[in-house]
Each structure stands twice: as structure tokens, then as C-alpha cells.
Design an enzyme around this catalytic site. Structure first.
Site, short mmCIF file in Angstrom:
data_model
loop_
_atom_site.label_atom_id
_atom_site.label_comp_id
_atom_site.label_asym_id
_atom_site.label_seq_id
_atom_site.Cartn_x
_atom_site.Cartn_y
_atom_site.Cartn_z
CG MET A 1 37.78 71.58 22.54
SD MET A 1 37.23 72.92 21.52
CE MET A 1 38.61 73.15 20.42
CB ALA A 2 41.31 70.87 25.42
CD GLU A 3 45.42 65.29 26.80
OE1 GLU A 3 45.03 64.31 27.43
OE2 GLU A 3 46.28 65.22 25.91
CB VAL A 4 42.87 70.38 32.03
CG1 VAL A 4 43.40 71.48 32.94
CG2 VAL A 4 41.80 70.95 31.11
CE LYS A 22 40.13 74.13 27.14
NZ LYS A 22 39.02 75.11 27.24
CG ASP A 128 28.54 75.91 28.32
OD1 ASP A 128 27.47 75.43 28.72
OD2 ASP A 128 29.58 75.23 28.22
#
Length: 492
Positions: A1-4, A22, A128
Site C-alpha cells: 500500500m506504499a512506496e519507500v 513511506k 506479522d
């Protein structure tokens, strides 16, 4: 759900610090549920302060986009380290595995003990814990990361009963069964990770059906001292209890698990060198080149002379998520938070321009007429790229073979086939189509390599009718012990 992204935080009097941005994917930022999940992660981690948990500096909301400003860690995931070791000598040394797990357990216990403003436990569960979310830095320190699907009482988004979140290979039995979970589920996941560190192989492997059966069945897990030659029985006892399939038999807290590991380590491992130092040397041996390149990149961009853009985010929206963003003032330059390194690299800037039609936060110009830009500094040796993740390989097999395999409606080959997908926590629709058989589809989350084995159901034939003898014979045919149902095998 995200890019870093790797970024640089700037302040007054030449203050600089490397950070990680993020950024929530723009197509998801418009979805209220995903926004709430992203904000929940910020609210949770911002309230945690422990040397074995990654730290969040700020949450920024700008033009309906969300950014988390996080601690920059130099190192690699435990998953990457184990993957390298697997090619050579197998797993980690017992004393190093024990050290890593005591640090993870310490961070987990701090998270499990998180309280709200009234002093009441929020019953936080990470859900997780896996080698992918355990980070080892070049100095030998260990940090737990990614609380994106953590369960807590005061989250804005709550998991519906029966919904499964996490990586199947590391889930506790009650988590796979969709039951209510508590901190003991994280203890089980720690036991699975320890097993993998000791053996160099995953404890549970296979497709999701096989994994669910292995983890939830009554079959006991083989003790480590029976699997690994020379493994200390006392240490195997501790791991065996952590891996108890009945939560009542497991350690009741991560702290209890940590203490048992520490006591056993004190008795078994008498070494002149600290395990932390040995882990740092191991990281240097396998990731030394990467460390040098990363630090050269940071050094080459430290002399940035570009003027900071005007701040565009609304700082008044941040306190609602218990994260403070310092406002800009006349006597103090505003913090430049964003992908500043991308401005210093032509390749990085070009990549960003192709990625999205709207310029990123760090490159948006003020409304006034732009002043002549200063001469840009020389480009670094390597362009800044987002921190890449290896693709996921999904093997699809069907019975009978020869079915067309489609991903989100696009044909990707004929079974048996191995499909390469971008790593993500979002599901995609995988279908198998074969003439004469019913189409089978499944929502697949490409977070780890996996194998899908499907038994296709033949379409019922439309005939004018069968003879009485044929119908009688069909009724008398006994059911097989394993019957294909909805593409899976149901065990009678």
C-alpha cells in the site's frame, strides 16, 4: 500500500539527517479504509519508543497524500541475510540466533504493553512477525518493523472476525483459523522465525492449503535437537514451548520467552566476543559493498545548495494522530521533509516525472513567479531509486493441465506456469480457464513466493438424459476419500 524513498531532513544551522519516506500509493490514498490503516500504523508506532522498534518521526498530509517520515536504518532484513546464508552454510550460529530473538522479543513485549492515555492496555498484536519484518543493521542491532496490520483496540480499522492478515508461513494456528488472537500469537511466530534461523529452511512451506493444514493439525513439530546435529536440547525446549499449537501451553508473554532464551544462552554460550559484534561482522562480510555504496550516495548529496520549497502541508491536521510536526516560523527555516535526494540526481528526477503526472512534494514550486535557479550541483555517481523489493514468483498448477492462467484479466501463460508479480500486500485475481471446465479464480496476495495447485471441476454435460442403468450405477459409485470441491481438496 506504499512506496519507500531515501530522503534528507533539513533544519536550522545546517542540521541534516537521512530519513525514510513511506508514501501511500496515490490510487489508495482516496480510499478511506486504506487511509485509516496508514494513519493507524503512524499512531501505533509513534507511541512506541524502544531500541528494538523502528521509530516514526512525523506523519504528513498534503493534497490528499500521506507520508510517514521514519528512522533511516542502514542494514538489511533478516530475510535477506538468511537467503544469502542458505546458499552457503545453512542457518545462523545458535548464539547469534538466540541474540536476535531476544532483541525481537524485547521489542515485542514493549509493543504488547502499550497503553492508551487512560493507562489501559490497547492489546496490541503485531500479527506479522517474520524475517521480512526483522531488520539487522551494520552495527549488529536488531529492530522490528512494519506495524501496518497490527491489531489494537483503538485502531480506526478493525479486522472482521474470520479475516486473516499476515504471512501464512509464520502464523499461529488460531490466527489462520480466523480466531481472536493475543500476544501469544506473536510468540508462536517468533518460534517459527527461530526455527528458520537454526535450520536455514522454512518450518512451514507449501501453498496456502498445505500451510493451513500443517500449522493447524495436531501433528507435533519436530524438535530442533532432532533436526539439527548438535543443537542444544535446553534451547530446543524453549523453542518447542514457543511453538506449542495450544496457546495455553506457550509462553504467556514475549518477556517470558526472552528471559528463558537469555537464561539458556548464559549457560550454553561463553564467548569472548559479543554476539552483537559477531552479527555486525557477518553483516559486513555479506553487505559491505552495499554499505559503501549507500554511504557514498549520502555523502555526495550532503552538500545540497538548492533552496527549500515553501511548506505546503497543513500542520494543524497532524496532532490528531499524536505526531507533532514543527510549524514554520519567521525566525526558523521550515523543515524540508520529502524526497530531497531526488532533486540532486537527474536520473531520480526523471524517474519520478515518469512515475506520476503530478510533481512530488519536494519539487512543487511556490505560487509566486520562480526566481532564477542556482547552478545545480554535480550529479552523484548513482541515481537515487526507491528501495526496490524483489518480485514474487507464483507457481500455478492445474489438474488437468493446459488451462489459461490470467491475472486481473490479463493472460499470463498456460498451466503449469510460474508468474512473476510485483511484491505487494494487495490481492490480485488469478484465474484458470480450460474448455469443458468451470473457471476457477482466487484472490492471491503476492507477498511471498507461493504455489497454487487447483483441481478444476468439469462442466456438467447437457444431454437428453441417461439410461436408468447409468443413473443407478452413478448412485452406487462410492465417494473417493479426497473430493475436489471449489478447486480445493476436501479431506473427508
Amino acid at each position: 500500500m506504499a512506496e519507500v524513498f531515501l530522503a534528507r531532513l533539513k533544519g536550522a544551522v545546517g542540521f541534516q539527517r537521512a530519513v525514510v519516506i513511506k508514501r501511500m500509493l496515490p490510487q489508495l490514498a482516496r480510499d478511506e479504509e486504506f487511509r485509516d490503516m496508514f494513519v493507524d500504523e503512524a499512531r501505533i508506532v509513534a507511541r512506541l519508543s524502544h531500541p528494538n522498534i523502528v521509530h516514526v518521526h512525523e506523519l504528513i498530509s498534503n493534497d490528499n497524500e500521506l507520508y510517514l517520515v521514519m528512522e533511516y536504518l542502514e542494514g538489511a532484513s533478516l530475510s535477506a541475510l538468511l537467503r544469502i546464508l542458505r546458499k552457503s552454510n545453512g542457518g545462523l550460529a545458535n548464539h547469534i540466533s538466540t541474540y536476535i530473538m531476544t532483541r525481537v522479543a524485547a521489542g515485542l513485549h514493549h509493543a504488547h504493553e502499550l497503553c492508551d492515555d487512560q493507562g489501559e492496555l490497547v492489546h496490541l498484536v503485531h500479527r506479522d512477525v517474520s524475517p521480512h519484518n526483522i531488520f539487522v543493521d551494520y552495527e549488529g542491532s536488531v529492530k522490528l518493523i512494519d506495524f501496518g496490520i497490527a491489531k489494537a483496540r483503538d485502531r480506526a480499522t478493525q479486522t472482521t472476525t474470520g479475516t486473516i492478515k499476515g504471512k501464512f508461513s509464520y502464523m499461529a494456528p488460531e490466527q489462520i483459523l480466523g480466531m481472536e488472537v493475543d500476544r501469544r500469537a506473536d510468540v508462536f511466530s517468533c518460534g517459527v522465525v527461530f526455527y528458520e534461523m537454526a535450520t536455514g529452511e522454512r518450518l512451514f512451506a507449501g501453498n496456502q492449503i498445505e500451510l493451513a493444514h500443517k500449522i493447524t493439525s495436531d501433528r507435533p513439530i519436530d524438535r530442533l535437537d532432532k533436526v539439527v546435529d548438535g543443537f542444544p536440547p535446553a534451547l530446543a525446549d524453549v523453542v518447542e514451548r514457543a511453538l506449542a499449537k495450544d496457546p495455553e501451553v506457550r509462553f504467556s508473554t514475549a518477556l517470558e520467552f526472552q528471559r528463558e532464551l537469555s537464561n539458556v544462552a548464559a549457560e550454553l554460550f561463553s564467548r569472548t566476543k559479543l554476539a552483537e559484534e559477531e552479527l555486525a561482522e557477518l553483516m559486513e562480510d555479506h553487505f559491505g559493498d552495499t554499505k559503501i555504496k549507500r554511504r557514498q550516495l549520502l555523502t555526495s548529496t550532503a552538500a545540497d545548495t538548492l533552496p527549500p520549497p515553501e511548506p505546503t502541508h497543513d500542520v494543524d491536521t497532524v496532532p490528531s494522530v499524536h505526531v507533532h510536526v514543527p510549524p514554520a516560523s519567521k525566525g526558523r527555516p521550515a523543515f524540508l521533509v520529502g524526497a530531497a535526494l531526488l532533486l540532486l540526481c537527474a536520473g531520480g528526477a526523471l524517474w519520478w516525472a515518469l512515475k506520476t503526472p503530478e510533481p512530488p512534494l519536494a519539487t512543487r514550486a511556490p505560487a509566486a513567479a520562480p526566481e532564477p535557479a542556482p547552478e545545480p550541483p554535480p550529479a552523484p555517481a548513482e541515481p537515487v531509486q526507491p528501495i526496490a523489493q524483489a518480485p514474487v514468483h507464483v507457481e500455478v498448477r492445474t489438474q488437468p493441465p493446459g488451462a489459461n492462467v490470467l491475472v486481473d484479466g490479463a493472460l499470463r501463460g498456460t498451466s503449469p506456469v510460474v508468474i512473476e508479480l510485483a511484491r505487494s500486500t494487495l490481492g490480485c485475481r488469478v484465474e484458470a480457464r480450460l474448455d469443458g471446465y468451470e473457471t476457477f479464480e482466487e484472490n492471491v496476495v503476492p507477498d511471498v513466493d507461493q504455489r497454487l495447485v487447483w483441481s478444476l471441476r468439469r462442466r456438467p454435460r447437457r444431454t437428453s438424459g441417461r439410461s436408468r442403468r447409468d443413473r443407478r450405477a452413478a448412485r452406487m459409485t462410492p465417494e473417493p476419500s479426497m473430493e475436489p470441491e471449489r478447486g480445493f481438496f476436501r479431506v473427508n
